[in-house]
Design a protein around this motif. Structure first.
Motif, PDB file in Angstrom:
ATOM      1  N   CYS A 222       0.826  -1.204   0.000  1.00 29.33           N
ATOM      2  CA  CYS A 222       0.000   0.000   0.000  1.00 29.33           C
ATOM      3  C   CYS A 222       0.864   1.260   0.000  1.00 29.33           C
ATOM      4  O   CYS A 222       0.687   2.168  -0.830  1.00 29.33           O
ATOM      5  CB  CYS A 222      -0.916  -0.033   1.224  1.00 29.33           C
ATOM      6  N   LEU A 223       1.813   1.335   0.911  1.00 22.16           N
ATOM      7  CA  LEU A 223       2.642   2.534   1.042  1.00 22.16           C
ATOM      8  C   LEU A 223       3.574   2.717  -0.150  1.00 22.16           C
ATOM      9  O   LEU A 223       3.834   3.844  -0.588  1.00 22.16           O
ATOM     10  CB  LEU A 223       3.444   2.475   2.347  1.00 22.16           C
ATOM     11  N   TRP A 224       4.090   1.608  -0.682  1.00 27.30           N
ATOM     12  CA  TRP A 224       4.959   1.712  -1.859  1.00 27.30           C
ATOM     13  C   TRP A 224       4.187   2.285  -3.037  1.00 27.30           C
ATOM     14  O   TRP A 224       4.697   3.144  -3.776  1.00 27.30           O
ATOM     15  CB  TRP A 224       5.543   0.350  -2.224  1.00 27.30           C
ATOM     16  N   LEU A 225       2.969   1.814  -3.238  1.00 28.49           N
ATOM     17  CA  LEU A 225       2.134   2.324  -4.327  1.00 28.49           C
ATOM     18  C   LEU A 225       1.854   3.809  -4.157  1.00 28.49           C
ATOM     19  O   LEU A 225       1.875   4.580  -5.129  1.00 28.49           O
ATOM     20  CB  LEU A 225       0.819   1.548  -4.393  1.00 28.49           C
ATOM     21  N   LEU A 226       1.601   4.238  -2.921  1.00 31.10           N
ATOM     22  CA  LEU A 226       1.294   5.644  -2.672  1.00 31.10           C
ATOM     23  C   LEU A 226       2.511   6.539  -2.831  1.00 31.10           C
ATOM     24  O   LEU A 226       2.417   7.649  -3.358  1.00 31.10           O
ATOM     25  CB  LEU A 226       0.708   5.810  -1.260  1.00 31.10           C
ATOM     26  N   VAL A 227       3.668   6.083  -2.369  1.00 33.02           N
ATOM     27  CA  VAL A 227       4.870   6.925  -2.352  1.00 33.02           C
ATOM     28  C   VAL A 227       5.665   6.796  -3.651  1.00 33.02           C
ATOM     29  O   VAL A 227       6.071   7.798  -4.252  1.00 33.02           O
ATOM     30  CB  VAL A 227       5.761   6.579  -1.141  1.00 33.02           C
ATOM     31  N   LYS A 228       5.895   5.553  -4.079  1.00 33.01           N
ATOM     32  CA  LYS A 228       6.757   5.307  -5.233  1.00 33.01           C
ATOM     33  C   LYS A 228       5.991   5.037  -6.523  1.00 33.01           C
ATOM     34  O   LYS A 228       6.502   5.263  -7.627  1.00 33.01           O
ATOM     35  CB  LYS A 228       7.680   4.114  -4.945  1.00 33.01           C
ATOM     36  N   GLY A 229       4.798   4.500  -6.403  1.00 31.17           N
ATOM     37  CA  GLY A 229       4.067   4.101  -7.593  1.00 31.17           C
ATOM     38  C   GLY A 229       4.645   2.841  -8.203  1.00 31.17           C
ATOM     39  O   GLY A 229       5.142   1.964  -7.497  1.00 31.17           O
ATOM     40  N   VAL A 230       4.575   2.742  -9.526  1.00 33.29           N
ATOM     41  CA  VAL A 230       5.099   1.569 -10.232  1.00 33.29           C
ATOM     42  C   VAL A 230       6.148   2.011 -11.246  1.00 33.29           C
ATOM     43  O   VAL A 230       6.250   3.188 -11.582  1.00 33.29           O
ATOM     44  CB  VAL A 230       3.975   0.805 -10.970  1.00 33.29           C
ATOM     45  N   LYS A 231       6.944   1.054 -11.711  1.00 34.66           N
ATOM     46  CA  LYS A 231       7.926   1.337 -12.759  1.00 34.66           C
ATOM     47  C   LYS A 231       7.196   1.423 -14.092  1.00 34.66           C
ATOM     48  O   LYS A 231       6.847   0.414 -14.693  1.00 34.66           O
ATOM     49  CB  LYS A 231       8.991   0.244 -12.780  1.00 34.66           C
ATOM     50  N   SER A 232       6.974   2.637 -14.531  1.00 36.65           N
ATOM     51  CA  SER A 232       6.106   2.874 -15.687  1.00 36.65           C
ATOM     52  C   SER A 232       6.565   2.163 -16.950  1.00 36.65           C
ATOM     53  O   SER A 232       5.764   1.727 -17.773  1.00 36.65           O
ATOM     54  CB  SER A 232       6.020   4.380 -15.970  1.00 36.65           C
ATOM     55  N   GLU A 233       7.893   2.049 -17.114  1.00 35.89           N
ATOM     56  CA  GLU A 233       8.401   1.462 -18.350  1.00 35.89           C
ATOM     57  C   GLU A 233       8.041  -0.010 -18.497  1.00 35.89           C
ATOM     58  O   GLU A 233       8.098  -0.571 -19.589  1.00 35.89           O
ATOM     59  CB  GLU A 233       9.928   1.626 -18.426  1.00 35.89           C
ATOM     60  N   HIS A 234       7.656  -0.658 -17.364  1.00 32.10           N
ATOM     61  CA  HIS A 234       7.301  -2.079 -17.412  1.00 32.10           C
ATOM     62  C   HIS A 234       5.796  -2.299 -17.568  1.00 32.10           C
ATOM     63  O   HIS A 234       5.357  -3.402 -17.885  1.00 32.10           O
ATOM     64  CB  HIS A 234       7.772  -2.790 -16.139  1.00 32.10           C
ATOM     65  N   VAL A 235       4.997  -1.270 -17.314  1.00 31.55           N
ATOM     66  CA  VAL A 235       3.550  -1.448 -17.250  1.00 31.55           C
ATOM     67  C   VAL A 235       2.954  -1.606 -18.633  1.00 31.55           C
ATOM     68  O   VAL A 235       3.254  -0.826 -19.547  1.00 31.55           O
ATOM     69  CB  VAL A 235       2.886  -0.255 -16.531  1.00 31.55           C
ATOM     70  N   VAL A 236       2.107  -2.602 -18.791  1.00 36.08           N
ATOM     71  CA  VAL A 236       1.288  -2.869 -19.966  1.00 36.08           C
ATOM     72  C   VAL A 236       2.094  -3.346 -21.164  1.00 36.08           C
ATOM     73  O   VAL A 236       1.739  -4.307 -21.806  1.00 36.08           O
ATOM     74  CB  VAL A 236       0.445  -1.630 -20.366  1.00 36.08           C
ATOM     75  N   PHE A 237       3.208  -2.673 -21.458  1.00 34.39           N
ATOM     76  CA  PHE A 237       3.930  -2.992 -22.676  1.00 34.39           C
ATOM     77  C   PHE A 237       4.782  -4.244 -22.540  1.00 34.39           C
ATOM     78  O   PHE A 237       5.249  -4.782 -23.521  1.00 34.39           O
ATOM     79  CB  PHE A 237       4.832  -1.810 -23.052  1.00 34.39           C
ATOM     80  N   ARG A 238       4.986  -4.705 -21.294  1.00 29.93           N
ATOM     81  CA  ARG A 238       5.870  -5.841 -21.041  1.00 29.93           C
ATOM     82  C   ARG A 238       5.061  -7.110 -20.873  1.00 29.93           C
ATOM     83  O   ARG A 238       4.047  -7.135 -20.207  1.00 29.93           O
ATOM     84  CB  ARG A 238       6.693  -5.586 -19.768  1.00 29.93           C
ATOM     85  N   THR A 239       5.517  -8.198 -21.500  1.00 29.17           N
ATOM     86  CA  THR A 239       4.925  -9.516 -21.276  1.00 29.17           C
ATOM     87  C   THR A 239       6.009 -10.446 -20.827  1.00 29.17           C
ATOM     88  O   THR A 239       7.189 -10.179 -20.960  1.00 29.17           O
ATOM     89  CB  THR A 239       4.263 -10.065 -22.569  1.00 29.17           C
ATOM     90  N   THR A 240       5.621 -11.592 -20.272  1.00 31.86           N
ATOM     91  CA  THR A 240       6.607 -12.549 -19.797  1.00 31.86           C
ATOM     92  C   THR A 240       6.305 -13.917 -20.398  1.00 31.86           C
ATOM     93  O   THR A 240       5.276 -14.145 -21.000  1.00 31.86           O
ATOM     94  CB  THR A 240       6.559 -12.681 -18.257  1.00 31.86           C
ATOM     95  N   LYS A 241       7.240 -14.837 -20.182  1.00 30.69           N
ATOM     96  CA  LYS A 241       7.055 -16.192 -20.682  1.00 30.69           C
ATOM     97  C   LYS A 241       5.942 -16.916 -19.952  1.00 30.69           C
ATOM     98  O   LYS A 241       5.472 -17.946 -20.400  1.00 30.69           O
ATOM     99  CB  LYS A 241       8.365 -16.979 -20.501  1.00 30.69           C
ATOM    100  N   ASP A 242       5.519 -16.352 -18.775  1.00 26.37           N
ATOM    101  CA  ASP A 242       4.501 -17.046 -17.982  1.00 26.37           C
ATOM    102  C   ASP A 242       3.115 -16.903 -18.568  1.00 26.37           C
ATOM    103  O   ASP A 242       2.199 -17.553 -18.156  1.00 26.37           O
ATOM    104  CB  ASP A 242       4.502 -16.472 -16.549  1.00 26.37           C
ATOM    105  N   GLY A 243       2.917 -15.993 -19.461  1.00 26.74           N
ATOM    106  CA  GLY A 243       1.568 -15.837 -20.000  1.00 26.74           C
ATOM    107  C   GLY A 243       1.463 -14.504 -20.692  1.00 26.74           C
ATOM    108  O   GLY A 243       2.356 -14.060 -21.359  1.00 26.74           O
ATOM    109  N   GLY A 244       0.390 -13.803 -20.443  1.00 25.97           N
ATOM    110  CA  GLY A 244       0.226 -12.476 -21.008  1.00 25.97           C
ATOM    111  C   GLY A 244      -1.016 -12.405 -21.839  1.00 25.97           C
ATOM    112  O   GLY A 244      -2.025 -12.978 -21.536  1.00 25.97           O
TER     113      GLY A 244
END
Length: 245
Positions: A222-244
């Motif tokens: 919760c606090l990390w999301l509020l203070v730091k947020g997420v690494k934008s460069e990885h969001v949505v555009f990134r897929t992994t071998k696990d699925g997607g």
């Protein structure tokens, strides 16, 4: 429903909304269960619990309302989790979504029992059929029914934590440690809830210590999301071998 494109353009806004909703869930849940219930309900003493609730009906009602708001806030929180984590592994996140929906549905039903307690204790018509102690026992049955249903809801939530923790670990959006802490939280919820349902004596030995890891894991997310947020460069555009997609 808001389009996924909005998440692509404003991931930090969604991340902080996710964290804000999670904070509301923690605060309202802590107030309802950690303050109101602990203050008014006396373990093993039906009469004292009933007297405390009747002596503080406003506080009890606030606690019940806070419990209901937890479910209300958790619905959009679950939706935002899906928007983020479905891009890591969509089938797994669909499983997590299903577990979360079941958990919230059972939790919502559990609050019905809480809503019944004060009317049972306050209804003079019951005293024409039952004596005071019997009415107190009826209210206690409603309270115990809530506790059983709530533990069942937390079992599904614990399973969802295991899945979400894995997805966070693999996502790159958030620190891997948060994913591990969330999985530890899920394990603790499962142990605590199964113990409460089937081995109450053992549960008394575990509680409240076993709930410390979930508090740490969920608060950290919760606090990390509020203070730091997420690494934008990885969001949505990134897929992994696990699925997607």
């Amino acid at each position: 429903m808001m389009k996924l494109k909005s998440l692509e353009h404003s991931p930090q806004v969604y991340a902080r909304l996710w964290g804000g909703l999670y904070l509301l869930v923690i605060v309202f849940g802590g107030f309802a269960e950690g303050f109101v219930t602990d203050k008014l309900v006396v373990a093993g003493n039906v009469a004292a619990s009933a007297q405390n609730i009747l002596a503080s009906p406003g506080l009890w009602s606030l606690g019940v309302a806070a419990n209901l708001f937890v479910v209300v806030f958790a619905v959009p929180q679950l939706w935002i989790e899906y928007l983020f984590l479905s891009k890591v592994n969509k089938p797994l996140m669909q499983l997590s979504l299903l577990l979360g929906v079941v958990s919230l549905a059972v939790e919502a039903v559990s609050k019905v029992f809480l809503l019944l307690i004060l009317p049972i204790l306050n209804n003079p018509d019951y005293l024409t059929v039952f004596d005071v102690h019997q009415v107190q026992v009826l209210a206690n049955i409603a309270l115990k029914s809530h506790n059983v249903a709530f533990n069942i809801a937390l079992i599904f939530f614990g399973l969802a934590c295991l899945v979400n923790g894995y997805l966070i670990f693999k996502s790159g959006y958030l620190p891997k440690l948060i994913g591990l802490l969330l999985q530890l939280a899920g394990i603790c919820y499962l142990i605590a809830c199964f113990a409460a349902l089937f081995t109450p004596a053992f549960s008394n030995l575990l509680t409240p210590s076993i709930l410390i890891p979930p508090l740490i894991g969920e608060s950290t997310l919760c606090l990390w999301l509020l203070v730091k947020g997420v690494k934008s460069e990885h969001v949505v555009f990134r897929t992994t071998k696990d699925g997607g997609n």
